[in-house]
Design a protein around this motif. Structure first.
Motif, PDB file in Angstrom:
ATOM      1  N   ALA A 152       3.257  10.154  -9.822  1.00  0.00           N
ATOM      2  CA  ALA A 152       2.497  10.426 -11.200  1.00  0.00           C
ATOM      3  C   ALA A 152       1.932  11.698 -11.193  1.00  0.00           C
ATOM      4  O   ALA A 152       1.928  12.399 -12.109  1.00  0.00           O
ATOM      5  CB  ALA A 152       1.646   9.113 -11.422  1.00  0.00           C
ATOM      6  N   VAL A 153       1.154  12.048 -10.075  1.00  0.00           N
ATOM      7  CA  VAL A 153       0.507  13.343  -9.926  1.00  0.00           C
ATOM      8  C   VAL A 153       1.438  14.512  -9.934  1.00  0.00           C
ATOM      9  O   VAL A 153       0.908  15.382 -10.679  1.00  0.00           O
ATOM     10  CB  VAL A 153      -0.376  13.453  -8.714  1.00  0.00           C
ATOM     11  N   LEU A 154       2.676  14.122  -9.337  1.00  0.00           N
ATOM     12  CA  LEU A 154       3.426  15.453  -9.157  1.00  0.00           C
ATOM     13  C   LEU A 154       4.207  15.560 -10.685  1.00  0.00           C
ATOM     14  O   LEU A 154       4.197  16.568 -11.022  1.00  0.00           O
ATOM     15  CB  LEU A 154       4.695  15.161  -8.418  1.00  0.00           C
ATOM     16  N   VAL A 155       4.259  14.420 -11.428  1.00  0.00           N
ATOM     17  CA  VAL A 155       4.783  14.599 -12.760  1.00  0.00           C
ATOM     18  C   VAL A 155       3.751  15.239 -13.695  1.00  0.00           C
ATOM     19  O   VAL A 155       4.198  16.090 -14.686  1.00  0.00           O
ATOM     20  CB  VAL A 155       5.444  13.301 -13.358  1.00  0.00           C
ATOM     21  N   LEU A 156       2.463  14.868 -13.536  1.00  0.00           N
ATOM     22  CA  LEU A 156       1.376  15.304 -14.191  1.00  0.00           C
ATOM     23  C   LEU A 156       1.148  16.906 -14.148  1.00  0.00           C
ATOM     24  O   LEU A 156       0.857  17.584 -15.112  1.00  0.00           O
ATOM     25  CB  LEU A 156       0.109  14.637 -13.939  1.00  0.00           C
ATOM     26  N   LEU A 157       1.513  17.314 -12.744  1.00  0.00           N
ATOM     27  CA  LEU A 157       1.337  18.624 -12.485  1.00  0.00           C
ATOM     28  C   LEU A 157       2.305  19.583 -13.019  1.00  0.00           C
ATOM     29  O   LEU A 157       2.308  20.652 -13.798  1.00  0.00           O
ATOM     30  CB  LEU A 157       1.393  18.807 -11.254  1.00  0.00           C
ATOM     31  N   TYR A 158       3.607  18.958 -13.176  1.00  0.00           N
ATOM     32  CA  TYR A 158       4.841  19.620 -13.828  1.00  0.00           C
ATOM     33  C   TYR A 158       4.732  19.864 -15.198  1.00  0.00           C
ATOM     34  O   TYR A 158       4.564  20.793 -15.823  1.00  0.00           O
ATOM     35  CB  TYR A 158       6.048  18.941 -13.484  1.00  0.00           C
ATOM     36  N   PHE A 159       4.205  18.602 -16.019  1.00  0.00           N
ATOM     37  CA  PHE A 159       4.008  18.774 -17.526  1.00  0.00           C
ATOM     38  C   PHE A 159       2.783  19.442 -18.029  1.00  0.00           C
ATOM     39  O   PHE A 159       2.755  19.712 -19.112  1.00  0.00           O
ATOM     40  CB  PHE A 159       4.378  17.143 -18.074  1.00  0.00           C
ATOM     41  N   SER A 160       1.919  19.473 -17.145  1.00  0.00           N
ATOM     42  CA  SER A 160       0.738  20.160 -17.586  1.00  0.00           C
ATOM     43  C   SER A 160       0.794  21.724 -17.329  1.00  0.00           C
ATOM     44  O   SER A 160       0.058  22.380 -17.695  1.00  0.00           O
ATOM     45  CB  SER A 160      -0.400  19.629 -16.797  1.00  0.00           C
ATOM     46  N   GLY A 161       1.914  21.941 -16.688  1.00  0.00           N
ATOM     47  CA  GLY A 161       2.326  23.380 -16.493  1.00  0.00           C
ATOM     48  C   GLY A 161       1.601  24.164 -15.051  1.00  0.00           C
ATOM     49  O   GLY A 161       1.590  25.274 -15.010  1.00  0.00           O
ATOM     50  N   ILE A 162       0.851  23.181 -14.378  1.00  0.00           N
ATOM     51  CA  ILE A 162       0.174  23.604 -13.342  1.00  0.00           C
ATOM     52  C   ILE A 162       1.495  24.179 -12.332  1.00  0.00           C
ATOM     53  O   ILE A 162       1.276  25.117 -11.595  1.00  0.00           O
ATOM     54  CB  ILE A 162      -0.890  22.938 -12.698  1.00  0.00           C
ATOM     55  N   VAL A 163       2.314  23.268 -12.046  1.00  0.00           N
ATOM     56  CA  VAL A 163       3.549  23.784 -11.205  1.00  0.00           C
ATOM     57  C   VAL A 163       4.884  23.940 -12.247  1.00  0.00           C
ATOM     58  O   VAL A 163       5.100  22.973 -12.869  1.00  0.00           O
ATOM     59  CB  VAL A 163       3.869  22.362 -10.392  1.00  0.00           C
ATOM     60  N   LEU A 189       9.479  17.442  -9.251  1.00  0.00           N
ATOM     61  CA  LEU A 189      10.035  16.278 -10.099  1.00  0.00           C
ATOM     62  C   LEU A 189      10.908  15.327  -9.360  1.00  0.00           C
ATOM     63  O   LEU A 189      11.038  14.219  -9.723  1.00  0.00           O
ATOM     64  CB  LEU A 189      10.667  16.854 -11.394  1.00  0.00           C
ATOM     65  N   ILE A 190      11.834  16.110  -8.603  1.00  0.00           N
ATOM     66  CA  ILE A 190      12.764  15.293  -7.638  1.00  0.00           C
ATOM     67  C   ILE A 190      12.128  14.634  -6.718  1.00  0.00           C
ATOM     68  O   ILE A 190      12.679  13.299  -6.754  1.00  0.00           O
ATOM     69  CB  ILE A 190      13.598  16.368  -7.128  1.00  0.00           C
ATOM     70  N   ILE A 215       0.813  -1.120   0.138  1.00  0.00           N
ATOM     71  CA  ILE A 215       0.204   0.158   0.067  1.00  0.00           C
ATOM     72  C   ILE A 215       0.900   1.198  -0.008  1.00  0.00           C
ATOM     73  O   ILE A 215       0.693   2.126  -0.820  1.00  0.00           O
ATOM     74  CB  ILE A 215      -1.053   0.006   1.031  1.00  0.00           C
ATOM     75  N   ASP A 216       1.884   1.252   0.874  1.00  0.00           N
ATOM     76  CA  ASP A 216       2.833   2.419   0.784  1.00  0.00           C
ATOM     77  C   ASP A 216       3.660   2.495  -0.534  1.00  0.00           C
ATOM     78  O   ASP A 216       3.652   3.791  -1.146  1.00  0.00           O
ATOM     79  CB  ASP A 216       3.902   2.078   1.876  1.00  0.00           C
ATOM     80  N   ARG A 217       3.923   1.712  -0.831  1.00  0.00           N
ATOM     81  CA  ARG A 217       4.595   1.674  -2.522  1.00  0.00           C
ATOM     82  C   ARG A 217       3.639   2.147  -3.379  1.00  0.00           C
ATOM     83  O   ARG A 217       3.775   3.064  -4.281  1.00  0.00           O
ATOM     84  CB  ARG A 217       4.988   0.199  -2.924  1.00  0.00           C
ATOM     85  N   ALA A 218       2.428   1.591  -3.486  1.00  0.00           N
ATOM     86  CA  ALA A 218       1.339   1.949  -4.298  1.00  0.00           C
ATOM     87  C   ALA A 218       1.045   3.745  -4.323  1.00  0.00           C
ATOM     88  O   ALA A 218       0.887   4.384  -5.223  1.00  0.00           O
ATOM     89  CB  ALA A 218       0.086   1.293  -4.317  1.00  0.00           C
ATOM     90  N   ILE A 219       0.830   3.895  -2.947  1.00  0.00           N
ATOM     91  CA  ILE A 219       0.507   5.244  -2.750  1.00  0.00           C
ATOM     92  C   ILE A 219       1.894   6.501  -3.239  1.00  0.00           C
ATOM     93  O   ILE A 219       1.321   7.607  -3.708  1.00  0.00           O
ATOM     94  CB  ILE A 219       0.465   5.837  -1.159  1.00  0.00           C
ATOM     95  N   ARG A 220       2.848   6.084  -2.956  1.00  0.00           N
ATOM     96  CA  ARG A 220       4.152   6.718  -3.295  1.00  0.00           C
ATOM     97  C   ARG A 220       4.209   6.744  -4.889  1.00  0.00           C
ATOM     98  O   ARG A 220       4.315   7.926  -5.594  1.00  0.00           O
ATOM     99  CB  ARG A 220       5.303   6.125  -3.027  1.00  0.00           C
ATOM    100  N   LEU A 221       3.854   5.659  -5.590  1.00  0.00           N
ATOM    101  CA  LEU A 221       3.761   5.711  -7.062  1.00  0.00           C
ATOM    102  C   LEU A 221       2.710   6.758  -7.668  1.00  0.00           C
ATOM    103  O   LEU A 221       2.951   7.506  -8.640  1.00  0.00           O
ATOM    104  CB  LEU A 221       3.516   4.429  -7.681  1.00  0.00           C
ATOM    105  N   VAL A 222       1.346   6.636  -6.956  1.00  0.00           N
ATOM    106  CA  VAL A 222       0.334   7.357  -7.411  1.00  0.00           C
ATOM    107  C   VAL A 222       0.725   9.024  -7.164  1.00  0.00           C
ATOM    108  O   VAL A 222       0.568  10.026  -8.141  1.00  0.00           O
ATOM    109  CB  VAL A 222      -0.902   7.237  -6.654  1.00  0.00           C
TER     110      VAL A 222
END
Length: 70
Positions: A18-29, A38-39, A8-15
Motif C-alpha cells: 500500500a505504501v509503495l502504491v501511494l508513493l507512486y500515485f502521489s508522485g514521490i516515486v 508497483l511491480i 503478521i508476515d502477510r499484514a506487513i507485506r500488504l502495508v
C-alpha cells in the motif's frame, strides 16, 4: 502449494504494498523506480493473498504456525 506465510508476515507485506502504491500515485516515486515499486507492490499483494512466497519455499522459510489438533 502449501501456505508458508503467517498472518503478521502477510499484514506487513500488504502495508508495504500500500505504501509503495501511494508513493507512486502521489508522485514521490516515478520513472523506472516507480514501475519497479508497483511491480514489488503487486508481488507482495499477491503473495499475501495466497499466503505463499516462492522465495520462502526455495530458502526453506516458513512464517506460519499450524497447530495440530490431537
Amino acid at each position: 502449494m502449501k501456505k508458508n506465510m503467517g498472518t503478521i508476515d502477510r499484514a506487513i507485506r500488504l502495508v508495504v504494498a500500500a505504501v509503495l502504491v501511494l508513493l507512486y500515485f502521489s508522485g514521490i516515486v516515478s520513472g523506472t523506480l516507480g514501475i519497479i515499486s508497483l511491480i514489488v507492490a503487486l508481488v507482495f499483494a499477491i503473495t499475501s493473498i495466497v499466503s505463499y512466497c516462492p522465495l520462502y519455499a526455495i530458502v526453506g522459510i516458513k512464517t506460519c504456525h499450524h497447530h495440530s489438533v490431537k
